[in-house]
Scaffold this active site. Sequence first.
Site, PDB file in Angstrom:
ATOM      1  N   TYR A   5      48.936  48.331  22.078  1.00 25.95           N
ATOM      2  CA  TYR A   5      48.167  49.503  22.499  1.00 25.95           C
ATOM      3  C   TYR A   5      47.983  50.496  21.354  1.00 25.95           C
ATOM      4  CZ  TYR A   5      47.478  49.175  27.570  1.00 25.95           C
ATOM      5  OH  TYR A   5      47.027  48.836  28.824  1.00 25.95           O
ATOM      6  N   GLU A   6      48.995  50.608  20.516  1.00 25.27           N
ATOM      7  CA  GLU A   6      49.003  51.637  19.475  1.00 25.27           C
ATOM      8  C   GLU A   6      48.328  51.202  18.182  1.00 25.27           C
ATOM      9  OE1 GLU A   6      51.417  52.400  22.635  1.00 25.27           O
ATOM     10  OE2 GLU A   6      51.904  50.758  21.242  1.00 25.27           O
ATOM     11  N   ALA A  38      51.147  40.425  18.970  1.00 26.60           N
ATOM     12  CA  ALA A  38      51.253  39.201  19.758  1.00 26.60           C
ATOM     13  C   ALA A  38      51.395  39.578  21.224  1.00 26.60           C
ATOM     14  CB  ALA A  38      52.439  38.361  19.297  1.00 26.60           C
ATOM     15  N   VAL A  39      50.415  39.193  22.017  1.00 24.43           N
ATOM     16  CA  VAL A  39      50.430  39.460  23.455  1.00 24.43           C
ATOM     17  C   VAL A  39      50.502  38.115  24.169  1.00 24.43           C
ATOM     18  CG1 VAL A  39      49.272  40.591  25.373  1.00 24.43           C
ATOM     19  CG2 VAL A  39      49.001  41.497  23.054  1.00 24.43           C
ATOM     20  N   ARG A  45      50.991  29.715  16.022  1.00 24.79           N
ATOM     21  CA  ARG A  45      49.939  30.454  15.314  1.00 24.79           C
ATOM     22  C   ARG A  45      50.499  31.530  14.395  1.00 24.79           C
ATOM     23  NH1 ARG A  45      48.398  28.113  19.580  1.00 24.79           N
ATOM     24  NH2 ARG A  45      46.238  27.476  20.003  1.00 24.79           N
ATOM     25  N   ASP A  79      52.920  37.021  34.402  1.00 22.04           N
ATOM     26  CA  ASP A  79      52.534  36.751  35.784  1.00 22.04           C
ATOM     27  C   ASP A  79      51.666  37.844  36.395  1.00 22.04           C
ATOM     28  OD1 ASP A  79      54.002  34.392  35.724  1.00 22.04           O
ATOM     29  OD2 ASP A  79      55.852  35.407  36.351  1.00 22.04           O
ATOM     30  N   HIS A  97      48.707  42.706  33.618  1.00 18.24           N
ATOM     31  CA  HIS A  97      48.989  43.592  32.487  1.00 18.24           C
ATOM     32  C   HIS A  97      48.504  42.983  31.176  1.00 18.24           C
ATOM     33  CE1 HIS A  97      50.997  46.719  30.219  1.00 18.24           C
ATOM     34  NE2 HIS A  97      51.646  45.810  29.512  1.00 18.24           N
TER      35      HIS A  97
END
Length: 222
Positions: free
Chosen positions: A123-124, A146-147, A193, A151, A154
Amino acid sequence: MASFAASQTCFLTTNPTCLKPNSPQKSSTFLPFSAPLSSSSSFPGCGLVHVASNKKNRASFVVTNAVRELEGYVTKAQSFRFAIVVARFNEFVTRRLMEGALDTFKKYSVNEDIDVVWVPGAYELGVTAQALGKSGKYHAIVCLGAVVKGDTSHYDAVVNSASSGVLSAGLNSGVPCVFGVLTCDNMDQAINRAGGKAGNKGAESALTAIEMASLFEHHLKA
């Protein structure tokens, strides 16, 4: 003589007039089917008319000065200064991305003019990159994170906000901001990755930053 169908095609060289079978015009010449055709248009009652163009009169932008190709280069990056913004969330992965970016910068002789800025999460990244870009100190900024999908929804919110934030940072600051955030379904994909069998997104992002810095410096500088 058998009549032509309503959609009969006429092939002409000079006069776009429909030729009737029962009153041929000797002054007109039919083009053979193998003749080069470059354009087509329709005339009432004549169907589709193909008009041959003289090859000598065709404009070729490839061989003229009407078109210039501008691109950045990665051969000379010694004079550029870069910043890397790294999300601390999933640091096990993002640190590998950062190391890949630093290794790439080193390979292209960018040794000392690099600042690494850590932020809490993806987010930042955008707001930090924008502040760095507006400082006027950097030629390009790399944003790494890395996101990993969970479940809940979000994941989608974070990914969309991070990507739009980095994009806005570049647009608002006028400095290239490279999106190097992994968006993966699971941790294995992220690790692959970040230096695994799928390469290193951090290294790729650094290379993109070098090319964009060169493009802006040599071609798009105000």
